[in-house]
Design an enzyme around this catalytic site. Structure first.
Site, short mmCIF file in Angstrom:
data_model
loop_
_atom_site.label_atom_id
_atom_site.label_comp_id
_atom_site.label_asym_id
_atom_site.label_seq_id
_atom_site.Cartn_x
_atom_site.Cartn_y
_atom_site.Cartn_z
N LYS A 29 0.94 -1.19 0.04
CA LYS A 29 0.12 -0.02 -0.05
C LYS A 29 1.01 1.42 0.12
O LYS A 29 1.58 1.39 0.99
CB LYS A 29 -0.77 -0.18 1.23
CG LYS A 29 -1.80 1.21 1.37
CD LYS A 29 -2.43 1.29 2.78
CE LYS A 29 -2.89 2.75 3.07
NZ LYS A 29 -3.70 2.78 4.61
N GLY A 39 -7.73 8.29 10.66
CA GLY A 39 -7.90 8.37 12.16
C GLY A 39 -9.03 9.09 12.65
O GLY A 39 -9.11 9.43 13.83
N ALA A 46 -9.30 4.92 5.17
CA ALA A 46 -9.15 6.15 6.26
C ALA A 46 -10.46 6.99 6.28
O ALA A 46 -11.31 7.18 5.60
CB ALA A 46 -8.18 7.14 5.41
N GLY A 47 -10.68 7.13 7.70
CA GLY A 47 -11.66 7.98 8.28
C GLY A 47 -13.02 7.20 8.44
O GLY A 47 -14.09 7.84 8.85
N ASN A 92 -9.13 0.48 10.23
CA ASN A 92 -8.30 0.31 11.30
C ASN A 92 -8.73 0.87 12.79
O ASN A 92 -9.10 0.21 13.63
CB ASN A 92 -7.00 0.76 11.02
CG ASN A 92 -5.75 0.28 12.19
OD1 ASN A 92 -6.06 -0.24 13.10
ND2 ASN A 92 -4.68 0.46 11.55
N THR A 93 -8.66 2.30 12.92
CA THR A 93 -8.69 2.85 14.07
C THR A 93 -10.16 2.45 14.68
O THR A 93 -10.04 2.17 16.04
CB THR A 93 -8.68 4.42 13.83
OG1 THR A 93 -7.40 4.53 13.34
CG2 THR A 93 -9.16 5.17 15.15
#
Lengths: 70, 264
Positions: free
Chosen positions: B105, B166, B192-193, B214-215
């Protein structure tokens, strides 16, 4: 300081025995050298070449491994 | 009446020459402990997970993250920490030298406040890495021309951001990602986000091929349960996309018949 030399390992100055191999260095700093990738002066050194790769004063070594990331 | 084909049976997710049984990708950062990470991979059935490459800690022996990633799961190494194409290329080569595959990535970031990717450096790195045989998934701010160049450069999929890394703010770039889905032939994996399963579902409903989270999983009170919730949302969104969502209408339209009223 005969018999010893300074190298840079992961950005830190380290004093190690002269003529130490990359293999010896990796074993000193990680218990799982098999999971580590090594770079010497900007070039990747494959694991089969670690023991015959002899470090010199001023060598710049990077030892990296996988961590969590997104 | 003929049986209705179970759609997931025909809806394979092919990427980089492999077929995946899940369209939910999990990032492995920020977990409180690696046991929760492993449980989250298992509960969500994520088949692709991202990892990062860092200098080993010289003062203490780190736990090895790879031991917590089940066999058969594809590792996608990010180039986080790279500020230029050259730095991303260096990280990719180190990752490949580890023997953990060649899925990368590409993530090139210069800005520490918004963590927005540098699309131009990302194109350069993608071009160089595909030439070296890597499977490259570049992380970008969604932009049509950038995406076209990435396809020319040989990107396997494109990872447009939903909002800041995040931030948990959801699919703020929705219309721009929709353009990419409509116009670009490689899969779009929204990254993301994505802070809630509803965000992941929305991305899948508009035709994203997959979603990476992820987060929102890692910092949940119960990461394995949250990971499963995301995986279910991804499946629901995908099924809705495949079944054909109706167009929006700015007025009412009765669902019940407009004939045969009792009062006629």
């Amino acid at each position: 300081m005969s018999g010893h030399m300074e190298i840079t390992l992961n950005g830190q100055t380290k004093n190690i025995p002269g003529n130490a191999s990359l293999q010896a260095l990796a074993e000193q700093y990680t218990k799982e050298p098999t999971r580590v990738v090594a770079e010497l002066d900007g070039a990747i050194i494959t694991r089969d070449a670690w023991s015959r790769t002899i470090l010199k004063a001023g060598s710049k070594v990077e030892l990296v491994s996988f961590v969590g990331g997104g | 009446m003929p049986p209705i084909a179970h759609q997931t049976a025909q809806d394979s997710f092919e990427l980089g020459g492999k077929i995946f049984s899940s369209r939910f990708l999990l990032g492995t950062g920020k977990f409180r402990n690696k046991g929760e990470l492993k449980a989250s991979i298992l509960s969500s059935n994520a088949r692709i997970v991202t990892v990062a490459l860092r200098r080993i800690d010289l003062e203490r022996h780190d736990e090895n993250i790879l031991e917590y990633i089940p066999d058969g799961v594809t590792l996608l190494t990010n180039t986080s920490g790279a500020r230029t194409a050259d730095e991303a290329i260096r990280i990719a080569r180190l990752a490949r030298a580890s023997g953990q595959g060649d899925w990368i990535k590409v993530e090139v970031i210069n800005d520490s406040k918004y963590l927005l990717p540098d699309n131009e450096e990302t194109i350069k790195a993608t071009k160089a890495l595909t030439a070296e045989g890597f499977i490259v998934l570049p992380y970008i701010s969604p932009d049509l021309y950038v995406a076209r160049r990435l396809v020319e450069a040989g990107a396997t999929a494109i990872m447009p951001l939903g909002s800041f890394i995040g931030s948990n703010m959801g699919l703020r770039t929705r219309e721009f990602i929709q353009v990419l889905i409509n116009e670009i032939r490689v899969p779009m994996i929204v990254d993301a986000g994505i802070g809630a399963p509803s965000h992941a579902c929305e991305a899948m409903e508009i035709g994203a091929a997959a979603v990476l989270v992820n987060t929102a999983v890692a910092i949940a009170d119960n990461p394995p349960m949250m990971a499963k919730a995301f995986a279910q949302a991804v499946e629901a969104g995908r099924a809705a996309y495949l079944s054909g969502l109706p167009a929006k209408r700015p007025q009412g339209e009765a669902s019940s018949p407009l004939t045969g009223f009792l009062f006629e």
